[in-house]
Design a protein around this motif. Structure first.
Motif: not given
Length: 840
Positions: A504-513, A515-522, A544-548, A592-594
């Protein structure tokens, strides 16, 4: 049943995000102009600018009236003003280009209040920019331009543009064009330099350095005027065939040697292929590795409009020492790996009896021997090495062939192309000792520009992520992440592991806008493409932002030494279903949050499992804003292994729910997965949202069956028997149906319990039941649990043969028809085992 609570507080039965949305949607009417339909960016004009200047750019497309921000993937350009027009088709953008901005291509996206545009490019140069002025399509009336300028122009169909410059004898004149590299259309430019008598002094179509773009250079033979001709190579062109033509006295080497160097060092390099000849320059290399570094030659205070490709690495360089055209004379390196060998496949006057060269004759009939180079290195048993040739990737004309030998001279590996003209070998070292690599050109070509670099490195674990193409032949659809405010958006992420264990791997995002949450599954062993869910909470703001992105094993020890990176290849100029003409690559994901979308989706959490060989109906519910009544197309982004479904289904206009039927193969893994759907609806443009995850349990079937084949005459009844093998008990009665019978045949459903071991069906035929062998019968068993059906398709493959009655002569009274003949009335319907279309 398994625990249904998911990460980040997403409960599939009653997620807090869903409850919040219901409150929002019931309290307000979404304005027609505030719906998350992504903008469309077709082009940026002009296509480039001079560093150290301020330029006003026109971003052109559709749905641009709410433009707010420009994403630029690299520093060097500052946006000071964004002014959309009321029509939504243009945005005026003021950009300041720093005096020290990197020369070359910059990736750009436009963020509006309602989404993120396609990826486009903008070019920065060192020369002042002037505009092409028509008419200049006649050799006799060219447009006069000074030397050392960049001309911004366009080649229409069958158009030619002519420019005239004045030069002194001995002065260098170079004309380099950016055409295909501008990333607009399939514009393949041709450039020529002519004298006043229309004699062609230099001409260029495609080049190793610039690919489909071209460069021509001369040394002026006398004082006077020289004409630069620009056209499409096949005399095509269009209103979108933009170009940037750089004309000047700058140096234009075609290749640099060596093609790479070690971090932090001062390195003497040779710039080769300039019309004035080879020249040398000492370069201070950066302190960090850079596989895409660009070297800019400098001569007489001027630099070329584009750099030479160069690799900066953290291991040593070894230069070839001629002669090295045999194992006996191989350039030797006895140090530790990794190492980089550098050389040039050049013409040699060596004797072929003692060298590895190949005899050839030049136009002057002088006998030469085309070069082949050998290097020696030391390796240990058990080492796993990557042997990479870098030549064409660094714009050398060499088409390499790589061969690896052991100390006895026996070949142990060889490669010509490996996903491109460059060569690659993965070497499992069989024993301690000396090894040799040999490099030559595939067509035995040679020359002073045929530089190469062989990097021998221990295998390094790496994880690369990208958003896979959503549609065929268009890589830009859904390759950014616009999340409607207070809603959800999902994308797929493809994870490629190189020498990384399949855990298994853990996926994460750096510099998310904010109020944004990220969930990766499977992210499971054997699964390389996973859904990732983004939630923009009601507290988030349009931004918005550019995310690593990073993907790592959860165990810190296992994660050590793994390089993880996001790399999105974007096709800018496509070529049908062939390899794209021109691509760009980015290392960040645009998020981006739209503004609000006019609907939201959810899947009703199933209470029962999907059994192997069975199917389940997932109820998809849409909650609409009052004015949004259109149809919503719903898709599964991710289907777990062994799970099948229709590519898409529809929630019809003015309706709020539909069933999405999915089924599992007999070999689907028995485990819990997490699934979601994405929906698209037309809300002043295509608007995408996603449902929360729900858990889907794939289970073993509760029972199996074996159906005995049967034969019957038309207009008669036959019993078909099935033996049942119950593996999991259930409460109450289940419904059993015989499915797959021919038309004009009837059979009543039966009820069974978990205690039954057999079942029979009375199959009633008619006079017009097709006389044929009917294959593919099976029993559909529906077991109810917690008020929901668990559907099994068991006993598949049974056969019913229907015969015509015999006449007095002992022959069938009717001619049998073949099963599956659609022209015969009463032909059996094919059993819908795997998928069914939902009711409209």
């Amino acid at each position: 049943m398994p625990n249904n609570r998911l990460p980040n507080g997403l409960n599939p039965r009653a997620s807090s995000a869903w409850i919040r949305f219901l409150a929002i949607i019931s309290a307000a009417v979404v304005a027609a102009g505030a719906q998350a339909a992504s903008p469309q960016l077709n082009r940026i004009l002009p296509r480039g600018g001079q560093r150290g200047t301020e330029v006003t750019l026109s971003f052109e497309g559709a749905r641009l009236s709410d433009a707010q921000e420009v994403f630029i993937y690299e520093p060097g350009i500052t946006i000071t003003k964004v002014t959309p027009d009321k029509g939504g088709q243009k945005v005026a953008v003021t950009a300041k280009i720093a005096p020290d901005a990197r020369i070359g291509e910059y990736g750009v996206r436009l963020r509006t209040a309602t989404g993120i545009s396609e990826f486009r490019t903008f070019w920065v140069g060192s020369l002042p920019v002037i505009a092409e002025k028509e008419p200049n399509n006649d050799f006799k009336t060219p447009q006069a331009i000074p030397l050392n300028v960049s001309v911004a122009g366009v080649i229409d169909n069958e158009d030619q543009d002519f420019f005239v410059v004045e030069a002194k004898k001995g002065q260098r004149i170079t004309a380099e064009i950016e055409g295909m590299r501008l990333g607009g259309v399939a514009f393949d430019p041709y450039v020529a330099i002519l004298d006043e008598k229309r004699f062609e002094l230099s001409a260029s179509d495609d080049t190793a350095l610039l690919k489909q773009d071209s460069v021509a250079s001369i040394i002026a033979p006398h004082d006077g005027k020289y004409i630069i001709q620009v056209r499409e190579s096949a005399f095509g062109g269009s209103a979108d065939s933009y170009y940037r033509l750089h004309v000047g006295t700058f140096p234009r080497p075609r290749v640099v040697y060596p093609l790479g160097g070690q971090v932090g060092q001062k390195l003497a390099v040779k710039f080769i292929g300039d019309v004035k000849g080879t020249f040398e320059q000492t370069i201070q290399l950066p302190e960090k590795p850079d596989a895409d570094f660009m070297l800019f030659a400098e001569q007489d205070g001027q630099t070329p409009p584009s750099g030479n490709h160069f690799r900066v690495v953290d291991f040593p360089n070894v230069m070839e020492v001629e002669p090295n055209d045999s194992m006996k004379t191989a350039t030797a390196y006895n140090g530790p790996l990794p190492v980089a060998f550098n050389g040039i496949i050049s013409s040699s006057s060596a004797d072929p009896k003692t060298a590895g060269g190949v005899e050839s004759k030049s136009a002057s009939a002088e006998v030469k021997y085309q070069d082949t180079d050998y290097f020696k290195f030391v390796a240990k048993k058990g080492q796993v090495l990557e042997v990479n040739v870098y030549a064409r990737r660094l714009r050398s004309p060499l088409d390499s062939v790589l061969t690896v030998y052991n100390s006895a001279g026996a070949q142990i590996a060889t490669n010509d192309d490996s996903g491109g003209p460059d060569s690659y070998v993965r070497l499992n070292v069989p024993a301690d000792g000396d090894y040799f690599v040999r490099v030559r050109d595939h067509l035995r070509a040679a020359g002073d520009q045929y530089a190469y670099r062989v990097e021998i490195t221990p295998v390094q674990p790496a994880i690369t992520m990208a958003i896979p193409n959503f549609s065929v032949n268009y890589s830009q659809e859904r390759n950014a992440v616009p999340i409607p405010h207070g809603n959800l958006y999902a994308t797929l992420i493809r994870i490629q592991r190189a020498d990384v264990a399949g855990g298994p791997l853990a996926l994460s995002g750096l510099n998310l806008p904010a109020g944004v949450k990220m969930t990766a599954m499977n992210i499971e062993p054997g699964v390389d493409t996973v859904p990732v869910l983004f939630e923009a909470t009601p507290a988030s703001k349009v931004s918005g932002s550019l995310v690593e992105l990073q993907a790592t094993p959860p165990d810190a020890k296992a994660a050590a030494g793994i390089h993880s990176a996001f790399k999105q290849v974007i096709e800018l100029v496509t070529n049908g279903n062939q390899q794209a003409f021109y691509t760009a690559s980015v290392d960040k994901m645009a998020v981006a949050v739209a503004e609000d979308a006019p609907y939201r989706l959810r899947i009703v959490q199933p209470k029962v499992p999907l059994v192997q060989g069975g199917e389940i109906k997932l109820k998809v519910i849409a909650e609409r804003a009052r004015e949004f009544t259109g149809p919503i197309t719903v898709r599964f982004l991710f289907k777990p292994p062994g799970i099948e479904a229709l590519a898409q289904m529809e929630i019809p206009a003015n309706q709020n729910e539909a069933d999405y039927i999915i089924n599992a193969s007999d070999g689907a893994p028995v485990k819990q997965w997490h699934v979601l759907v994405v929906g698209s609806g037309d809300a002043n443009g295509l608007t995408w949202v996603a449902s929360p995850f729900v858990s889907l349990d794939v289970a073993a079937p509760f029972l199996s069956a074996k159906i005995a084949n049967a034969t019957v005459e038309q207009a008669k009844t036959v019993k078909m028997f099935a033996e049942l093998d119950v593996k999991t008990k259930w409460e109450g009665k289940a419904k059993a149906e015989l499915v797959g019978l021919p038309g004009n045949t009837t059979v009543e459903a039966k009820e069974i319990t978990a205690a039954d071991t057999k079942i029979d069906f009375d199959v009633v035929t008619t006079k017009i039941t097709p006389a044929a062998q009917h294959n593919g019968l099976f029993v559909r068993v529906t077991i109810m649990k917690d008020g929901e059906p668990i559907q099994h398709n068991v006993g598949r493959g049974a056969v019913l043969r229907v015969d015509a009655p015999l006449g007095k002569d002992g022959k069938p009274t009717t001619q049998p028809v073949k099963a599956g003949d659609p022209t015969k009335a009463g032909d059996p319907a094919k059993p819908k085992v795997k998928t069914e279309k939902p009711a409209k």
